[in-house]
Design a protein around this motif. Structure first.
Motif, PDB file in Angstrom:
ATOM      1  N   LYS A  14       0.732  -1.289  -0.021  1.00 18.10           N
ATOM      2  CA  LYS A  14       0.034  -0.033   0.084  1.00 18.10           C
ATOM      3  C   LYS A  14       0.765   1.399   0.078  1.00 18.10           C
ATOM      4  O   LYS A  14       0.362   2.019  -0.863  1.00 18.10           O
ATOM      5  N   ASP A  32      -2.045   4.976   8.732  1.00 24.01           N
ATOM      6  CA  ASP A  32      -0.871   4.546   9.912  1.00 24.01           C
ATOM      7  C   ASP A  32      -0.315   5.916  10.498  1.00 24.01           C
ATOM      8  O   ASP A  32      -0.049   5.738  11.705  1.00 24.01           O
ATOM      9  N   ARG A  66       5.991   0.779  20.710  1.00 27.77           N
ATOM     10  CA  ARG A  66       5.024   0.233  19.704  1.00 27.77           C
ATOM     11  C   ARG A  66       5.333  -1.132  19.474  1.00 27.77           C
ATOM     12  O   ARG A  66       4.606  -1.999  19.379  1.00 27.77           O
ATOM     13  N   VAL A  73      -0.821  -7.151  21.010  1.00 31.92           N
ATOM     14  CA  VAL A  73      -2.180  -7.311  20.138  1.00 31.92           C
ATOM     15  C   VAL A  73      -1.979  -8.101  19.224  1.00 31.92           C
ATOM     16  O   VAL A  73      -3.431  -8.589  18.855  1.00 31.92           O
ATOM     17  N   PHE A  74      -1.100  -8.516  18.559  1.00 30.89           N
ATOM     18  CA  PHE A  74      -0.832  -9.136  17.387  1.00 30.89           C
ATOM     19  C   PHE A  74      -1.095 -10.896  17.746  1.00 30.89           C
ATOM     20  O   PHE A  74      -0.988 -11.647  17.011  1.00 30.89           O
ATOM     21  N   ARG A  80      -6.249  -7.047  20.950  1.00 30.45           N
ATOM     22  CA  ARG A  80      -6.357  -6.371  19.656  1.00 30.45           C
ATOM     23  C   ARG A  80      -7.625  -5.679  19.585  1.00 30.45           C
ATOM     24  O   ARG A  80      -7.722  -4.369  19.106  1.00 30.45           O
ATOM     25  N   LEU A  83      -7.907  -2.620  21.741  1.00 36.84           N
ATOM     26  CA  LEU A  83      -7.090  -1.455  21.068  1.00 36.84           C
ATOM     27  C   LEU A  83      -7.949  -0.621  20.032  1.00 36.84           C
ATOM     28  O   LEU A  83      -7.764   0.590  19.903  1.00 36.84           O
ATOM     29  N   LEU A  87      -8.826   3.214  19.972  1.00 39.23           N
ATOM     30  CA  LEU A  87      -8.431   4.243  19.144  1.00 39.23           C
ATOM     31  C   LEU A  87      -9.044   4.682  18.057  1.00 39.23           C
ATOM     32  O   LEU A  87      -9.050   5.595  17.450  1.00 39.23           O
ATOM     33  N   ILE A  91      -8.777   7.812  15.442  1.00 35.85           N
ATOM     34  CA  ILE A  91      -8.275   7.629  14.051  1.00 35.85           C
ATOM     35  C   ILE A  91      -9.340   8.071  12.867  1.00 35.85           C
ATOM     36  O   ILE A  91      -8.983   8.995  12.022  1.00 35.85           O
ATOM     37  N   ARG A 157       0.386 -11.456  12.499  1.00 40.15           N
ATOM     38  CA  ARG A 157      -0.049 -10.062  11.928  1.00 40.15           C
ATOM     39  C   ARG A 157      -1.063 -10.174  10.414  1.00 40.15           C
ATOM     40  O   ARG A 157      -2.201  -9.548  10.586  1.00 40.15           O
ATOM     41  N   SER A 160      -4.577 -11.193  11.673  1.00 45.87           N
ATOM     42  CA  SER A 160      -5.209 -10.212  12.264  1.00 45.87           C
ATOM     43  C   SER A 160      -6.079  -9.523  11.460  1.00 45.87           C
ATOM     44  O   SER A 160      -6.852  -8.311  11.939  1.00 45.87           O
ATOM     45  N   GLN A 161      -5.980  -9.482  10.217  1.00 42.76           N
ATOM     46  CA  GLN A 161      -6.786  -8.742   9.262  1.00 42.76           C
ATOM     47  C   GLN A 161      -7.579  -9.750   8.321  1.00 42.76           C
ATOM     48  O   GLN A 161      -7.435 -10.866   8.262  1.00 42.76           O
TER      49      GLN A 161
HETATM   50  C1  LIG Z   1      -0.151  -2.154  17.457  1.00 42.23           C
HETATM   51  C2  LIG Z   1       0.797  -1.184  16.849  1.00 42.23           C
HETATM   52  C3  LIG Z   1       1.321  -0.148  18.054  1.00 42.23           C
HETATM   53  C4  LIG Z   1       2.065  -1.621  16.061  1.00 42.23           C
HETATM   54  O1  LIG Z   1       2.793  -0.655  15.728  1.00 42.23           O
HETATM   55  P1  LIG Z   1       4.213  -0.891  14.668  1.00 42.23           P
HETATM   56  O2  LIG Z   1       4.653   0.554  14.574  1.00 42.23           O
HETATM   57  O3  LIG Z   1       4.445  -2.126  14.892  1.00 42.23           O
HETATM   58  O4  LIG Z   1       2.942  -1.039  13.060  1.00 42.23           O
HETATM   59  P2  LIG Z   1       2.487  -0.052  12.161  1.00 42.23           P
HETATM   60  O5  LIG Z   1       1.636   0.951  13.157  1.00 42.23           O
HETATM   61  O6  LIG Z   1       3.444   0.700  11.160  1.00 42.23           O
HETATM   62  O7  LIG Z   1       1.445  -0.934  11.448  1.00 42.23           O
HETATM   63  C5  LIG Z   1       1.912  -1.503  10.510  1.00 42.23           C
HETATM   64  C6  LIG Z   1       0.767  -2.318   9.755  1.00 42.23           C
HETATM   65  O8  LIG Z   1      -0.066  -3.308  10.545  1.00 42.23           O
HETATM   66  C7  LIG Z   1      -1.328  -3.394  10.469  1.00 42.23           C
HETATM   67  N1  LIG Z   1      -2.036  -3.089  11.532  1.00 42.23           N
HETATM   68  C8  LIG Z   1      -1.975  -2.174  12.355  1.00 42.23           C
HETATM   69  N2  LIG Z   1      -2.881  -2.064  13.474  1.00 42.23           N
HETATM   70  C9  LIG Z   1      -3.486  -3.202  13.161  1.00 42.23           C
HETATM   71  C10 LIG Z   1      -4.838  -3.835  13.728  1.00 42.23           C
HETATM   72  N3  LIG Z   1      -5.176  -3.148  14.896  1.00 42.23           N
HETATM   73  N4  LIG Z   1      -5.253  -4.720  13.310  1.00 42.23           N
HETATM   74  C11 LIG Z   1      -4.890  -5.215  12.377  1.00 42.23           C
HETATM   75  N5  LIG Z   1      -3.747  -4.968  11.547  1.00 42.23           N
HETATM   76  C12 LIG Z   1      -3.233  -3.894  11.998  1.00 42.23           C
HETATM   77  C13 LIG Z   1      -1.298  -2.710   9.251  1.00 42.23           C
HETATM   78  O9  LIG Z   1      -1.352  -3.322   8.018  1.00 42.23           O
HETATM   79  C14 LIG Z   1      -0.608  -1.513   9.383  1.00 42.23           C
HETATM   80  O10 LIG Z   1      -0.234  -1.121   8.011  1.00 42.23           O
HETATM   81  C15 LIG Z   1       0.028  -0.077  15.864  1.00 42.23           C
HETATM   82  O11 LIG Z   1      -0.215  -0.611  14.563  1.00 42.23           O
HETATM   83  C16 LIG Z   1      -1.261   0.379  16.353  1.00 42.23           C
HETATM   84  O12 LIG Z   1      -1.294   1.196  17.098  1.00 42.23           O
HETATM   85  N6  LIG Z   1      -2.292  -0.264  15.875  1.00 42.23           N
HETATM   86  C17 LIG Z   1      -3.801   0.034  16.283  1.00 42.23           C
HETATM   87  C18 LIG Z   1      -4.122   1.391  15.324  1.00 42.23           C
HETATM   88  C19 LIG Z   1      -4.583   0.962  14.142  1.00 42.23           C
HETATM   89  O13 LIG Z   1      -5.847   0.303  14.045  1.00 42.23           O
HETATM   90  N7  LIG Z   1      -3.980   1.303  12.977  1.00 42.23           N
HETATM   91  C20 LIG Z   1      -4.326   0.918  11.441  1.00 42.23           C
HETATM   92  C21 LIG Z   1      -4.772   2.120  10.915  1.00 42.23           C
HETATM   93  S1  LIG Z   1      -6.239   1.857  10.154  1.00 42.23           S
END
Ligand SMILES: CC(C)(COP(=O)(O)OP(=O)(O)OC[C@H]1O[C@@H](n2cnc3c(N)ncnc32)[C@H](O)[C@@H]1O)[C@@H](O)C(=O)NCCC(=O)NCCS
Ligand SMILES: Nc1ncnc2c1ncn2[C@@H]1O[C@H](COP(=O)(O)OP(=O)(O)OP(=O)(O)O)[C@@H](O)[C@H]1O
Length: 230
Positions: A14, A32, A66, A73-74, A80, A83, A87, A91, A157, A160-161
């Motif tokens: 993406k 993000d 993080r 959470v993963f 998860r 969280l 948020l 967001i 990870r 989780s999607q």
């Molecule tokens: C768990 C956290 C702290 C991990 O941080 P980290 O720096 O390692 O990863 P980053 O934020 O860069 O995310 C990387 C990728 O993980 C995946 N991801 C992030 N959060 C989630 C989630 N809650 N569920 C599934 N996939 C997720 C996405 O594909 C994202 O692009 C962070 O991802 C977070 O705060 N997530 C919750 C917020 C969220 O939902 N973010 C997605 C935006 S829509």
């Protein structure tokens, strides 16, 4: 205004595609980045995380750890979801705010890069939806390489999607990013043509200039009607 939804799976490409949008002059709202901003030290999101996960979730400088939060959470779907619930309002508001700023500037085509576009049902607000797809083997390899994580962590990870194949089936446009970057760029050229096509009537009404025209026409109509009544 046309809101192009850009989504896919983790590490499907993406950000790579949003980089292409930016190079082509299409502004991108990155969920993000918004998600990172709303948990910065002292913010409402940060306070909620500390209250729920405790002070152990903080680094020495007071920012959220993080990597640790990701590990928690993963590997635990309930945490998860918790969280996500904490948020989600921050967001959504952050994304809305970024779109509003671009709308005020007069941007007519905006791409919103939201990994969880379908999961959060935000696809209702975007059209077309572009899904960046990658085959499962390449996805896990790229994720492990980029984040330096184990296969199990990468799989957690991904799991989780929603399934990337399902997202592909729901897409208006699919970009297959399994091959070389050049292949992706080639597909992107076609996508750019589609998303840059003239705005529909509804999209024009939703853009800043269309909206202002409606307001001005309505105001003129009201003034004329009042003048005729007097
Ligand atoms: C768990 C956290 C702290 C991990 O941080 P980290 O720096 O390692 O990863 P980053 O934020 O860069 O995310 C990387 C990728 O993980 C995946 N991801 C992030 N959060 C989630 C989630 N809650 N569920 C599934 N996939 C997720 C996405 O594909 C994202 O692009 C962070 O991802 C977070 O705060 N997530 C919750 C917020 C969220 O939902 N973010 C997605 C935006 S829509
Ligand atoms: N076509 C490609 N060929 C080789 N490597 C690629 C290609 N596309 C992306 N990558 C690499 O794969 C990794 C994941 O790509 P990218 O960061 O764009 O994915 P993403 O979907 O934005 O990930 P996330 O969901 O974590 O935000 C990056 O290291 C990127 O450099």
């Amino acid at each position: 205004m046309r809101l192009v939804g850009l989504t896919g799976g983790i590490a499907s490409g993406k950000s790579t595609v949003s980089g292409l949008f930016k190079s082509a002059g299409v502004p991108v709202v990155d969920a993000d980045i918004v998600a990172r901003n709303v948990v910065q030290k002292g913010t409402g999101g940060w306070k909620k995380i500390v209250k729920t996960f405790g002070n152990d979730i903080l680094l020495e400088n007071g920012e959220i750890d993080r990597a640790l939060l990701g590990q928690i959470v993963f590997s635990d779907p309930a945490k998860r979801k918790l969280l996500n619930r904490l948020l989600a309002p921050h967001i959504s508001f952050g994304i809305f705010w970024e779109i509003l700023k671009l709308w005020v500037k007069g941007c007519t085509v905006i791409s919103v890069d939201i990994p969880l576009l379908f999961e959060t049902k935000m696809d209702r607000w975007t059209n077309p939806v572009v899904v960046v797809w990658v085959d499962p083997k390449t996805q896990i390899e790229r994720l492990m390489l980029r984040d330096g994580c184990s296969e199990e962590q990468a799989q957690n990870r991904i799991s989780s999607q929603l399934a990337l194949d399902w997202k592909k089936s729901e897409a208006d446009i699919v970009i297959n990013n399994s091959g070389l970057l050049e292949d992706t760029k080639e597909q992107f050229r076609e996508v750019l043509k589609q998303v840059s096509a003239p705005l529909t009537w509804k999209e024009r009404m939703r853009s800043r200039d269309g909206f202002l025209s409606i307001v001005m026409c309505t105001a003129a109509g009201v003034l004329l009607a009042r003048k005729n009544l007097v």
